[in-house]
Design a protein around this motif. Sequence first.
Motif, PDB file in Angstrom:
ATOM      1  N   ALA A  16      -2.968  -6.403  -3.461  1.00 26.76           N
ATOM      2  CA  ALA A  16      -1.754  -5.973  -2.760  1.00 26.76           C
ATOM      3  C   ALA A  16      -1.621  -4.464  -2.866  1.00 26.76           C
ATOM      4  O   ALA A  16      -2.114  -3.833  -3.813  1.00 26.76           O
ATOM      5  N   GLY A  17      -0.983  -3.868  -1.891  1.00 23.70           N
ATOM      6  CA  GLY A  17      -0.796  -2.429  -1.886  1.00 23.70           C
ATOM      7  C   GLY A  17       0.134  -1.964  -2.992  1.00 23.70           C
ATOM      8  O   GLY A  17       0.974  -2.708  -3.480  1.00 23.70           O
ATOM      9  N   GLN A  18      -0.034  -0.719  -3.401  1.00 26.84           N
ATOM     10  CA  GLN A  18       0.779  -0.139  -4.466  1.00 26.84           C
ATOM     11  C   GLN A  18       2.084   0.379  -3.882  1.00 26.84           C
ATOM     12  O   GLN A  18       2.094   1.100  -2.891  1.00 26.84           O
ATOM     13  N   ALA A  19       3.215  -0.016  -4.515  1.00 23.69           N
ATOM     14  CA  ALA A  19       4.516   0.485  -4.077  1.00 23.69           C
ATOM     15  C   ALA A  19       4.736   1.889  -4.621  1.00 23.69           C
ATOM     16  O   ALA A  19       3.976   2.377  -5.463  1.00 23.69           O
TER      17      ALA A  19
ATOM     18  N   ILE B  85       9.391   9.967  -2.854  1.00 27.37           N
ATOM     19  CA  ILE B  85       9.696  10.067  -1.422  1.00 27.37           C
ATOM     20  C   ILE B  85       8.409  10.232  -0.622  1.00 27.37           C
ATOM     21  O   ILE B  85       8.207   9.588   0.433  1.00 27.37           O
ATOM     22  N   ALA B  86       7.499  11.103  -1.107  1.00 25.88           N
ATOM     23  CA  ALA B  86       6.232  11.326  -0.409  1.00 25.88           C
ATOM     24  C   ALA B  86       5.381  10.056  -0.411  1.00 25.88           C
ATOM     25  O   ALA B  86       4.757   9.711   0.604  1.00 25.88           O
ATOM     26  N   GLU B  87       5.359   9.343  -1.538  1.00 24.61           N
ATOM     27  CA  GLU B  87       4.601   8.087  -1.612  1.00 24.61           C
ATOM     28  C   GLU B  87       5.155   7.056  -0.640  1.00 24.61           C
ATOM     29  O   GLU B  87       4.397   6.373   0.057  1.00 24.61           O
ATOM     30  N   GLN B  88       6.480   6.964  -0.566  1.00 29.95           N
ATOM     31  CA  GLN B  88       7.097   5.985   0.322  1.00 29.95           C
ATOM     32  C   GLN B  88       6.840   6.349   1.784  1.00 29.95           C
ATOM     33  O   GLN B  88       6.605   5.459   2.623  1.00 29.95           O
ATOM     34  N   ALA B  89       6.873   7.654   2.092  1.00 27.45           N
ATOM     35  CA  ALA B  89       6.594   8.083   3.468  1.00 27.45           C
ATOM     36  C   ALA B  89       5.160   7.728   3.867  1.00 27.45           C
ATOM     37  O   ALA B  89       4.898   7.285   4.993  1.00 27.45           O
ATOM     38  N   LYS B  90       4.225   7.899   2.935  1.00 26.20           N
ATOM     39  CA  LYS B  90       2.830   7.558   3.214  1.00 26.20           C
ATOM     40  C   LYS B  90       2.679   6.053   3.430  1.00 26.20           C
ATOM     41  O   LYS B  90       1.936   5.605   4.319  1.00 26.20           O
ATOM     42  N   ILE B  91       3.398   5.261   2.626  1.00 23.97           N
ATOM     43  CA  ILE B  91       3.353   3.798   2.768  1.00 23.97           C
ATOM     44  C   ILE B  91       3.940   3.373   4.105  1.00 23.97           C
ATOM     45  O   ILE B  91       3.387   2.518   4.815  1.00 23.97           O
ATOM     46  N   ASP B  92       5.070   3.989   4.481  1.00 24.42           N
ATOM     47  CA  ASP B  92       5.710   3.648   5.761  1.00 24.42           C
ATOM     48  C   ASP B  92       4.812   4.009   6.937  1.00 24.42           C
ATOM     49  O   ASP B  92       4.747   3.278   7.939  1.00 24.42           O
TER      50      ASP B  92
ATOM     51  N   GLY C 150       3.864   0.009   5.954  1.00 23.88           N
ATOM     52  CA  GLY C 150       4.501  -0.692   4.841  1.00 23.88           C
ATOM     53  C   GLY C 150       3.500  -1.058   3.757  1.00 23.88           C
ATOM     54  O   GLY C 150       2.296  -0.799   3.872  1.00 23.88           O
ATOM     55  N   VAL C 151       4.024  -1.640   2.699  1.00 27.32           N
ATOM     56  CA  VAL C 151       3.175  -2.040   1.583  1.00 27.32           C
ATOM     57  C   VAL C 151       2.206  -3.130   2.042  1.00 27.32           C
ATOM     58  O   VAL C 151       2.614  -4.130   2.630  1.00 27.32           O
ATOM     59  N   GLN C 152       0.933  -2.902   1.783  1.00 26.34           N
ATOM     60  CA  GLN C 152      -0.086  -3.851   2.201  1.00 26.34           C
ATOM     61  C   GLN C 152       0.025  -5.144   1.408  1.00 26.34           C
ATOM     62  O   GLN C 152       0.063  -5.146   0.185  1.00 26.34           O
ATOM     63  N   GLN C 153       0.099  -6.263   2.099  1.00 23.61           N
ATOM     64  CA  GLN C 153       0.216  -7.566   1.465  1.00 23.61           C
ATOM     65  C   GLN C 153      -1.185  -8.120   1.148  1.00 23.61           C
ATOM     66  O   GLN C 153      -2.161  -7.789   1.801  1.00 23.61           O
ATOM     67  N   ALA C 154      -1.232  -8.939   0.100  1.00 18.59           N
ATOM     68  CA  ALA C 154      -2.494  -9.584  -0.265  1.00 18.59           C
ATOM     69  C   ALA C 154      -2.865 -10.620   0.801  1.00 18.59           C
ATOM     70  O   ALA C 154      -2.024 -11.421   1.219  1.00 18.59           O
ATOM     71  N   THR C 155      -4.114 -10.587   1.260  1.00 21.89           N
ATOM     72  CA  THR C 155      -4.584 -11.536   2.281  1.00 21.89           C
ATOM     73  C   THR C 155      -5.814 -12.273   1.762  1.00 21.89           C
ATOM     74  O   THR C 155      -6.547 -11.757   0.918  1.00 21.89           O
ATOM     75  N   GLN C 156      -6.019 -13.478   2.274  1.00 25.20           N
ATOM     76  CA  GLN C 156      -7.161 -14.267   1.831  1.00 25.20           C
ATOM     77  C   GLN C 156      -8.439 -13.699   2.438  1.00 25.20           C
ATOM     78  O   GLN C 156      -8.515 -13.394   3.636  1.00 25.20           O
ATOM     79  N   LEU C 157      -9.456 -13.522   1.581  1.00 25.06           N
ATOM     80  CA  LEU C 157     -10.713 -12.936   2.027  1.00 25.06           C
ATOM     81  C   LEU C 157     -11.555 -13.970   2.779  1.00 25.06           C
ATOM     82  O   LEU C 157     -11.511 -15.165   2.487  1.00 25.06           O
ATOM     83  N   THR C 158     -12.329 -13.472   3.727  1.00 26.66           N
ATOM     84  CA  THR C 158     -13.267 -14.342   4.447  1.00 26.66           C
ATOM     85  C   THR C 158     -14.496 -14.596   3.569  1.00 26.66           C
ATOM     86  O   THR C 158     -14.696 -13.946   2.536  1.00 26.66           O
TER      87      THR C 158
END
Length: 785
Positions: free
Chosen positions: A353-356, A384-391, A395-403
């Motif tokens: 998952a992405g880092q908040a 603030i800079a970290e949140q702007a980069k995430i936005d 947004g925060v990258q969610q964990a997804t199932q790998l192929t």
Amino acid sequence: MLFGLDGVEIGLIIVFFCLFGGILSGFPVAFAIGGAGIISFGIIASLDSAGLLIHQAIDTSSQIYSDLVNSGIKPDTISVFRYPDLPRIAEPVFPQGWEYALDRNVSFIVNRINERVLAGASIETLLAVLMFVLMGITLERSKIANDLLTTMARVFGPLPGGLAVSIVVVGAFLAASTGIVGATVVTMGLLALPTMLRNNYSPELATGVIAASGTLGQIIPPSIVIVLLGTLAGDLYSTAQEQRANEAGCTDALTYLGEPAVVSVGTLFQAALLPGIMLALLYALYAFGFALLNPDKAPAVILEDTNNEPITKSEGLTWFLGVPAALLLGVFLFGNFGLVGSQNITVSSFSDAGQAASLRTNVGAQCQASMIDLHGQEAWDQAIAEQAKIDAAGGVQQATQLTEEQLVEARAQKIANAAPIGSGIATLIVMLGLVLSVARGVAPSQDSKPLILGGIGLLVLALVDILLITPTTTPGGTVVLMALPTALALYGCKSAAIRCAQNDLIRVVFPPLVLIVAVLGSILGGITNPTPAAALGAGGAIMLAAYRKLQEQGQSGWVIIWSTFAVAAAILIGVNFDLRINNQSGVSAENAIAFGVAYSAYLFALFGLLYACWVLFKGGVLTPVVRETAKVTSMVFTILIGSQLLNLVVISFGGEHYIQQFLRSFDNELTVFLIVMLVLFVLGFVLDFLEIIYIVIPIVGPVIYGGSFDPKWVTIMVAVNLQTSFLTPPFGFALFYLRGVAPKEVTTAHIYRGVLPFVLIQVAGLAILWLFPTIVTIVPALIGN
């Protein structure tokens, strides 16, 4: 107002005198505390009904009070201490009558006993008290202190003040293995005090160093004080920080602090390690310095020779320092160059998952201002800079199932990055190498061929791991490839163990040292929490005591020894094989075999534990151990229940709120904490640590844990302060224990004068921790990283 005092102040005085009188009455403290609560409530209720207890409360209906609130000052911060000129109104200490307060106390005591004693979240942690007490009493009855005192006296005796230094070393050792102050002080008083007096040691130094060293068990983990304090500190810190966050305008403590408001007993054990060692060093330095200044009062003593083989300095430096340092340094350097490391190729089926952002930035204006004030403008701008980069990235990258392709690629990447030598095999090589090196240093004149063969086996084991074992090798295949070189190494280690057992120092120190490393290592390393580790320590202590009993009776202890190996084998198999055979279909043959071997090892270890209990029971050791454990544990939990009742009485007439308002009237956090520490130090003269923990800490805790101080530092400072309660006259328990076993020529005045320098050392230790809080926080920070 009676005697010109506020009714709440008189109520607090009544509670204190009832508690003090109950303790002095000679009635068991565990019951005296509850009785003091009932009696003090009856006296306060009677005086309140007679109109003699009047509380001067702030008139909240006055215009001046309304103007203060309208100016932005929160009502919770308005008190008679901060604003003494506000209009007052006279009201009884029980505004709704003592009957209502009694009804609330009865209902609350039932809830508190259920939450904190019977079924609360902290009950599992409190079970560690039972296990640590059992471990300590078992080791004390196994006479481990006798051998330790004799051996350490031979090692340090030839130094000026050597016997006193040996007492400190044994005290620290027993603190880490037993943690029972009374048992340690009594044992060392019976064994060491007559010897020190016969060798012309000053009675003051002898009694002082024994009493002080015995109290090290209250700070060196595993410490019962820290277990009890930790269960309270976790709740107090979490609640206080939530309230602090709400007052700052934030929704919760996680938002305001940027991290969870939690502190665990395991973390406190990590934090207490260096302060405990520091105090032991200060004690030893004082004893050594006293001997240098007063050589006639602490002379060097040469005890009878041992059967240890004499060795030269070069042999000692080579085998006890050079080879071990080379092994450790080599593994460290290999690890830095990627030659030693993990060979685990397990891949998660989900992506990371992405880092908040480091701080939550979606907050109100008031919370933002409070967070900037706490963390600084730079940290806020970075968040603030970290949140702007995430936005900007959606947004925060969610964990997804790998192929399937991604899983294969991730596994191939792990295989490519795996170290040539696994960290587990490297650890095994280092441990067995240390055994071979020490054995060579202990007996350099004996035949070295078995040790050389063991060293060759370790070298071949490393080569097998590099050349034949790959990250994809199955655990069963790894065991087959390692079998021959490991057997060769173990052959050498068997000869090494026989040689080491002939050395008095190793024979005495090694068994309890292994137990200490197993218990503390599992806690400090984060492998498990204190309760399972305490259970491991209790079981190990029983087996160690049984082995010593069998040796005294001239019987073989092979069942105990092989049971210990069975525990180690079960752990190693569990780490390297997948033993979850009930949850899988198509279990491989090697995992099924491994499960059978591990289960057999577990059953044999269980048999060994039961056999050890039978040996102790037959030898008349187990029954008094269980009885004493039940007595101590019952006392602790009864004091817990009684203190809850007394604490509710103080709350019912507003005493707790009154004290907290007084402490919060100071603007400086350091001033508040210094006042609390001084109060705890003074109370230590008349109260035991249990009463202070369960009566005083819940009252002052919301204040000292509600600020910006590190909760680990606050708790360890309190623990070190409470340690002095064992040494401070007239009610220091260590003084009573020592007085009971001291020879008649040692007077109470000798004991009081002897502990005075060590009380001052405790104060100096507190000052060092105050000035250098990193001593407390560095170990948790290093282990956490």
